[in-house]
Design a protein around this motif. Sequence first.
Motif, PDB file in Angstrom:
ATOM      1  N   LEU A 146     -10.160  -3.448  -5.977  1.00  0.00           N
ATOM      2  CA  LEU A 146     -10.796  -4.245  -4.936  1.00  0.00           C
ATOM      3  C   LEU A 146      -9.737  -4.780  -3.986  1.00  0.00           C
ATOM      4  CD1 LEU A 146     -13.298  -6.296  -7.117  1.00  0.00           C
ATOM      5  CD2 LEU A 146     -13.775  -4.298  -5.710  1.00  0.00           C
ATOM      6  N   PRO A 147     -10.046  -4.842  -2.709  1.00  0.00           N
ATOM      7  CA  PRO A 147      -9.069  -5.421  -1.782  1.00  0.00           C
ATOM      8  C   PRO A 147      -8.991  -6.930  -2.009  1.00  0.00           C
ATOM      9  CG  PRO A 147     -11.113  -4.920  -0.640  1.00  0.00           C
ATOM     10  CD  PRO A 147     -11.243  -4.374  -2.030  1.00  0.00           C
ATOM     11  N   PRO A 148      -7.848  -7.531  -1.674  1.00  0.00           N
ATOM     12  CA  PRO A 148      -7.721  -8.978  -1.864  1.00  0.00           C
ATOM     13  C   PRO A 148      -8.609  -9.714  -0.874  1.00  0.00           C
ATOM     14  CG  PRO A 148      -5.832  -8.142  -0.696  1.00  0.00           C
ATOM     15  CD  PRO A 148      -6.643  -6.945  -1.106  1.00  0.00           C
ATOM     16  N   PRO A 149      -8.964 -10.965  -1.156  1.00  0.00           N
ATOM     17  CA  PRO A 149      -9.749 -11.752  -0.205  1.00  0.00           C
ATOM     18  C   PRO A 149      -9.002 -11.912   1.113  1.00  0.00           C
ATOM     19  CG  PRO A 149      -9.634 -12.842  -2.334  1.00  0.00           C
ATOM     20  CD  PRO A 149      -8.725 -11.672  -2.390  1.00  0.00           C
ATOM     21  N   LEU A 177      -1.536  -8.313  -0.865  1.00  0.00           N
ATOM     22  CA  LEU A 177      -1.570  -7.605  -2.141  1.00  0.00           C
ATOM     23  C   LEU A 177      -0.474  -8.142  -3.060  1.00  0.00           C
ATOM     24  CD1 LEU A 177      -2.092  -3.936  -0.935  1.00  0.00           C
ATOM     25  CD2 LEU A 177      -3.717  -5.361  -2.127  1.00  0.00           C
ATOM     26  N   PRO A 178      -0.737  -8.233  -4.348  1.00  0.00           N
ATOM     27  CA  PRO A 178       0.316  -8.711  -5.251  1.00  0.00           C
ATOM     28  C   PRO A 178       1.448  -7.700  -5.340  1.00  0.00           C
ATOM     29  CG  PRO A 178      -1.586  -7.954  -6.498  1.00  0.00           C
ATOM     30  CD  PRO A 178      -1.965  -7.915  -5.038  1.00  0.00           C
ATOM     31  N   ARG A 179       2.640  -8.210  -5.483  1.00  0.00           N
ATOM     32  CA  ARG A 179       3.822  -7.345  -5.604  1.00  0.00           C
ATOM     33  C   ARG A 179       3.872  -6.769  -7.013  1.00  0.00           C
ATOM     34  NH1 ARG A 179       4.229  -7.420  -0.659  1.00  0.00           N
ATOM     35  NH2 ARG A 179       5.410  -8.939   0.503  1.00  0.00           N
ATOM     36  N   LEU A 180       4.286  -5.524  -7.090  1.00  0.00           N
ATOM     37  CA  LEU A 180       4.448  -4.903  -8.396  1.00  0.00           C
ATOM     38  C   LEU A 180       5.741  -5.413  -9.025  1.00  0.00           C
ATOM     39  CD1 LEU A 180       3.403  -1.239  -7.591  1.00  0.00           C
ATOM     40  CD2 LEU A 180       2.073  -2.996  -8.732  1.00  0.00           C
ATOM     41  N   ALA A 181       5.686  -5.688 -10.298  1.00  0.00           N
ATOM     42  CA  ALA A 181       6.861  -6.190 -11.004  1.00  0.00           C
ATOM     43  C   ALA A 181       7.899  -5.079 -11.114  1.00  0.00           C
ATOM     44  CB  ALA A 181       6.466  -6.669 -12.393  1.00  0.00           C
ATOM     45  N   PRO A 182       9.176  -5.407 -10.941  1.00  0.00           N
ATOM     46  CA  PRO A 182      10.204  -4.372 -11.078  1.00  0.00           C
ATOM     47  C   PRO A 182      10.282  -3.902 -12.521  1.00  0.00           C
ATOM     48  CG  PRO A 182      11.218  -6.520 -10.831  1.00  0.00           C
ATOM     49  CD  PRO A 182       9.744  -6.711 -10.621  1.00  0.00           C
ATOM     50  N   GLN A 183      10.592  -2.630 -12.686  1.00  0.00           N
ATOM     51  CA  GLN A 183      10.710  -2.060 -14.022  1.00  0.00           C
ATOM     52  C   GLN A 183      11.967  -2.597 -14.696  1.00  0.00           C
ATOM     53  OE1 GLN A 183       8.495  -0.150 -15.525  1.00  0.00           O
ATOM     54  NE2 GLN A 183       7.147  -0.160 -13.746  1.00  0.00           N
ATOM     55  N   PRO A 184      11.895  -3.010 -15.950  1.00  0.00           N
ATOM     56  CA  PRO A 184      13.089  -3.505 -16.629  1.00  0.00           C
ATOM     57  C   PRO A 184      14.075  -2.351 -16.849  1.00  0.00           C
ATOM     58  CG  PRO A 184      11.267  -3.325 -18.177  1.00  0.00           C
ATOM     59  CD  PRO A 184      10.720  -3.024 -16.805  1.00  0.00           C
TER      60      PRO A 184
END
Length: 105
Positions: free
Chosen positions: A63-66, A71-78
Motif C-alpha cells: 500500500l502507498p503511504p498516507p 516511504l520507509p527506508r530499507l534497513a542496511p544489510q548487516p
Amino acid sequence: MRRSILAASILACAAAALAQAQQPPRMPTSPAAGTPGTATPQPYGQPQSAPIQRQGPGTAPLLPPPQGQSLPRLAPQPPKDQAIPLLEQQLQRNRQPVEPGKTQN
C-alpha cells in the motif's frame, strides 16, 4: 358452613380443570435460527479469496503511504561475519574421519 366451603373449593377446582382442558396444548417453542446455542441453518461456504503473492526483501510495500509521508527506508544489510581462524581449524579437524587406534582426548 363447612359444606359450603367444601362445595366452593370443589367447584373452583372443576372450573380450573375445565378451563385448562379448553386450551390447546402448548408446544415447546424453539429459538429462532441463528441465535446463540442453536445450529447454524446452513453450512459455511468456502471463502473466496485470491492467492497472495509473496514479495522478496527490498521491495516496496503493498500500500502507498498516507499523503504527506514518505516511504520507509530499507534497513542496511548487516556485514557478513568474518572468518575466525581457530574455528576454521576446529571445523577442519571435525571433518576428518577418526583413525582406528587413536584415542580421543
